[in-house]
Motif scaffolding. Structure first.
Motif, PDB file in Angstrom:
ATOM      1  N   LYS A 125      -1.356   9.395 -41.362  1.00  0.00           N
ATOM      2  CA  LYS A 125      -0.180  10.188 -40.997  1.00  0.00           C
ATOM      3  C   LYS A 125       0.233  11.087 -42.157  1.00  0.00           C
ATOM      4  O   LYS A 125       0.670  12.226 -41.961  1.00  0.00           O
ATOM      5  N   LYS A 126       0.093  10.584 -43.363  1.00  0.00           N
ATOM      6  CA  LYS A 126       0.439  11.361 -44.553  1.00  0.00           C
ATOM      7  C   LYS A 126      -0.465  12.591 -44.671  1.00  0.00           C
ATOM      8  O   LYS A 126      -0.017  13.678 -45.065  1.00  0.00           O
ATOM      9  N   LEU A 127      -1.722  12.427 -44.326  1.00  0.00           N
ATOM     10  CA  LEU A 127      -2.668  13.531 -44.432  1.00  0.00           C
ATOM     11  C   LEU A 127      -2.288  14.680 -43.500  1.00  0.00           C
ATOM     12  O   LEU A 127      -2.450  15.853 -43.850  1.00  0.00           O
ATOM     13  N   TYR A 177     -12.952  23.718 -34.541  1.00  0.00           N
ATOM     14  CA  TYR A 177     -14.227  23.083 -34.183  1.00  0.00           C
ATOM     15  C   TYR A 177     -15.268  23.275 -35.288  1.00  0.00           C
ATOM     16  O   TYR A 177     -15.925  22.310 -35.700  1.00  0.00           O
ATOM     17  N   VAL A 178     -15.433  24.509 -35.745  1.00  0.00           N
ATOM     18  CA  VAL A 178     -16.479  24.800 -36.731  1.00  0.00           C
ATOM     19  C   VAL A 178     -16.202  24.083 -38.052  1.00  0.00           C
ATOM     20  O   VAL A 178     -17.113  23.490 -38.657  1.00  0.00           O
ATOM     21  N   VAL A 179     -14.956  24.127 -38.516  1.00  0.00           N
ATOM     22  CA  VAL A 179     -14.612  23.449 -39.771  1.00  0.00           C
ATOM     23  C   VAL A 179     -14.816  21.942 -39.628  1.00  0.00           C
ATOM     24  O   VAL A 179     -15.363  21.284 -40.524  1.00  0.00           O
ATOM     25  N   ASN A 180     -14.382  21.381 -38.504  1.00  0.00           N
ATOM     26  CA  ASN A 180     -14.577  19.953 -38.268  1.00  0.00           C
ATOM     27  C   ASN A 180     -16.054  19.603 -38.240  1.00  0.00           C
ATOM     28  O   ASN A 180     -16.480  18.594 -38.826  1.00  0.00           O
ATOM     29  N   ASP A 181     -16.850  20.437 -37.587  1.00  0.00           N
ATOM     30  CA  ASP A 181     -18.280  20.149 -37.474  1.00  0.00           C
ATOM     31  C   ASP A 181     -18.958  20.214 -38.832  1.00  0.00           C
ATOM     32  O   ASP A 181     -19.817  19.380 -39.152  1.00  0.00           O
ATOM     33  N   ILE A 239      -9.445  14.932 -41.249  1.00  0.00           N
ATOM     34  CA  ILE A 239      -8.019  15.209 -41.007  1.00  0.00           C
ATOM     35  C   ILE A 239      -7.490  16.220 -42.012  1.00  0.00           C
ATOM     36  O   ILE A 239      -6.737  17.140 -41.660  1.00  0.00           O
ATOM     37  N   SER A 240      -7.880  16.088 -43.270  1.00  0.00           N
ATOM     38  CA  SER A 240      -7.436  17.036 -44.294  1.00  0.00           C
ATOM     39  C   SER A 240      -7.899  18.450 -43.959  1.00  0.00           C
ATOM     40  O   SER A 240      -7.142  19.420 -44.110  1.00  0.00           O
ATOM     41  N   ALA A 241      -9.142  18.568 -43.495  1.00  0.00           N
ATOM     42  CA  ALA A 241      -9.682  19.888 -43.140  1.00  0.00           C
ATOM     43  C   ALA A 241      -8.928  20.477 -41.949  1.00  0.00           C
ATOM     44  O   ALA A 241      -8.597  21.671 -41.943  1.00  0.00           O
TER      45      ALA A 241
END
Length: 313
Positions: free
Chosen positions: A88-90, A126-130, A180-182
């Motif tokens: 949650k903090k992130l 999507y792209v950053v997560n991938d 999550i940070s990304a």
């Protein structure tokens, strides 16, 4: 937290089949995946009956499978009780990033309702997560301490739908911290530029691109069904067969196909392995697999081995 809430947590991954499109075993993905698996089996020319391949006892009823089921139930409780505060903090990083962007004086809030802004946010997330999925996975394989925890996922001797959730809690925390940070960073940038009235295109509560990628067999990544998209497509997309190769105990397959959806990260990082045809695979991590056939081995053995690494270092 009372016993009812704990029970709900324990069953969250199972009950999520009906309503959580962010899970790879969401019912829509399962139905599409099973249809694809049946078609691929027939087209592939396998003389065996589909049910004798897909529903083999060792796949769903072996010791390895039962360990998968235990992790599926135990991990949600561990994650919420021990790490929910951190995750949650992130997410709060989004507001910090947005504030920083606004401090530069950028103001594009008049564009916040634009369809192109919504498309850009959807694609960017999507792209950053991938990419993060590939990079974090790469680190899990290459950094010895991280590998000790990631081994749990690779210790599965048979692949079934539950194997997707076969992770040591600390392995999951490392991965979630990065993803999550990304996502918070991307959200923060867009909120800072366009305000908080943004829309992400979704289906069933999942990013529409993620939803679409799972319709083409994402659930089959951890299954006994060999589903290949063919070499031309597999230069761009990770097929279920390619991820099964990632789980192979054959040394030539080690550290290959670490991507989630797109194959371009593996291609750029030199970790892409495109099969030329069907390959017979055994799963696990060799002799060390036997260390992870018990609940103690799954949860405690990685801590012991990680401690030895730190002591040697």
């Amino acid at each position: 937290m009372d016993i009812t809430e704990l029970a709900q947590l324990a069953l969250s991954k199972i009950t999520g089949i009906t309503h959580n499109a962010n899970l790879r075993h969401f019912w829509v993905y399962v139905l599409c995946g099973m249809a694809i698996a049946v078609c691929a089996h027939r087209v592939g020319g396998d003389d065996r009956k589909f049910h004798s391949v897909f529903f083999r006892k060792e796949v769903w009823g072996s010791r390895s499978a039962f360990i998968d089921y235990i992790i599926l139930i135990a991990n949600p409780i561990i994650m919420v009780l021990a790490f929910d505060w951190l995750l949650k903090k992130l997410w709060s990083l989004s507001a910090i990033v947005a504030s920083g962007v606004k401090s530069f004086g950028a103001d594009l809030q008049s564009e916040s309702g634009s369809i192109w802004v919504a498309v850009a946010l959807t694609v960017s997330l999507y792209v950053v997560n991938d990419f993060m999925r590939w990079w974090l996975h790469y680190l899990q394989h290459k950094i010895p301490v991280l590998w000790e925890f990631h081994k749990i996922h690779h210790s599965a001797e048979h692949l079934n739908f539950a194997t997707a959730e076969r992770h040591h809690p600390l392995d999951a925390v490392f991965f979630l911290t990065g993803t999550i940070s990304a996502a918070a960073l991307v959200n923060g940038i867009f909120v800072g530029l366009f305000g908080d009235q943004l829309t992400v295109y979704q289906l069933g509560g999942a990013n529409v691109i993620f939803f679409g990628s799972n319709l083409i067999g994402g659930v089959l990544r951890h299954s006994p069904a060999w589903v290949s998209y063919g070499p031309r497509i597999e230069k761009w997309l990770i097929s279920p067969a390619m991820h099964q190769i990632h789980h192979s105990s054959d040394p030539k397959h080690w550290d290959k196909n670490m991507g989630g959806g797109l194959a371009i990260w593996d291609r750029m990082g030199g970790t892409l392995y495109v099969p030329k045809g069907r390959e017979e695979l055994d799963f696990g991590i060799g002799e060390e697999t036997q260390d992870y056939r018990t609940v103690y081995g799954i949860y405690i053995e990685p801590l012991i081995k990680a401690k030895r690494i730190f002591q040697r270092g």
